[in-house]
Enzyme design. Structure first.
Site, PDB file in Angstrom:
ATOM      1  CB  CYS A 109      -0.991  -0.043   1.153  1.00  0.00           C
ATOM      2  SG  CYS A 109      -2.390   1.091   0.933  1.00  0.00           S
ATOM      3  CG  HIS A 212      -3.476  -3.448   3.399  1.00  0.00           C
ATOM      4  ND1 HIS A 212      -2.494  -2.937   4.217  1.00  0.00           N
ATOM      5  CD2 HIS A 212      -4.032  -2.386   2.756  1.00  0.00           C
ATOM      6  CE1 HIS A 212      -2.463  -1.622   4.095  1.00  0.00           C
ATOM      7  NE2 HIS A 212      -3.382  -1.256   3.217  1.00  0.00           N
ATOM      8  CD  GLU A 214      -1.272  -5.848   5.855  1.00  0.00           C
ATOM      9  OE1 GLU A 214      -1.867  -4.774   6.084  1.00  0.00           O
ATOM     10  OE2 GLU A 214      -0.877  -6.177   4.715  1.00  0.00           O
TER      11      GLU A 214
END
Length: 257
Positions: A109, A212, A214
């Site tokens: 990002c 994202h 994660e």
């Protein structure tokens, strides 16, 4: 001993954001078999250099701040949020170390945008398309992405999901002009927004994604594969051999532009 990955604290002055965001990156790295080395943004350059001497890879996380548009030669648009100079300074130190020594880089990002600008590219300061690129951190599949053939990301796609990859999305800016030697490897098919770039250098793992992974590590095979590939690259990293005939890697920083 597990491989060690440097990751800067996401912001210099938003403890709530850091408290939400940083643990997810740390958890994903640990689940992939790496040891995160968190880099405080208040550290001196000398201290950061010592930390970097003991890591084999760099992860640049997201942030609630934007990249200063002066760094890519533009005036700030009204929709552009404030920048975070302390985070910028840390990112530049980490990127310089990674590119000098060809350490693997995973940028996510804001981290992807920072990498692109550091390589001389430019950003879209505020997206205006039919796709909602910022539905929020709770939306796991915000929109599809089209992955380019022959990319590192292509190799990580699930066998049954090559034509229907959907990702989360939490950004209002995006890459406009790719930086030096960065290849576009994913786009949002409906509006053409660049969703990933990779360094066009087979010997140097540099992958930057606008979404994202994660946040979806637990439920997404693709997200887990991204982290696993990054950690494998870090595990196999070795410092380049220096000879008297080799030139010093160039500094790609665009600060002051």
């Amino acid at each position: 001993m597990s491989v060690r990955i440097a990751i800067p604290v996401p912001t210099s002055n938003d403890a709530d954001y850091n408290g939400r965001a940083l643990p997810q990156y740390v958890a994903a790295l640990e689940a992939a078999g790496a040891e995160p080395v968190v880099v405080p943004l208040s550290e001196t350059q000398e201290r950061v250099a010592k930390l970097l001497a003991g890591v084999q890879g760099v992860l640049l996380p997201g942030s609630r701040y934007d990249v200063d548009p002066q760094r890519y030669g533009e005036a700030r648009a009204p929709e552009c949020a404030d920048d975070d100079p302390a985070r910028t300074a840390a990112d530049e130190l980490l990127l310089q170390d990674a590119f000098n020594l060809r350490k693997p880089v995973l940028a996510i990002c804001h981290g992807a945008q920072t990498l692109n600008v550091w390589r001389g590219g430019a950003l879209i300061q505020d997206l205006k398309t039919e796709v909602n690129h910022s539905p929020g951190r709770e939306v796991a599949e915000a929109h599809p992405v089209k992955i380019a053939d022959g990319s590192r990301l292509t190799e990580l796609l699930p066998a049954n999901g090559r034509d229907a990859v959907r990702v989360n999305s939490s950004h209002h800016q995006a890459i406009c002009t790719p930086g030096d030697n960065l290849r576009v490897t994913a786009v949002s098919p409906s509006d053409g927004v660049i969703e990933a770039v990779e360094l066009a250098a087979p010997e140097h793992f540099v992958v930057a994604v606008q979404w994202h992974p994660e946040r979806t590590y637990a439920q997404s095979e693709f997200s887990r594969a991204i982290f696993a590939s990054f950690v494998r690259a870090a595990e196999s990293w070795a410092a380049p051999r220096v000879t008297g005939t080799e030139s010093v890697p160039e500094n790609r920083s665009t600060s002051g532009k």
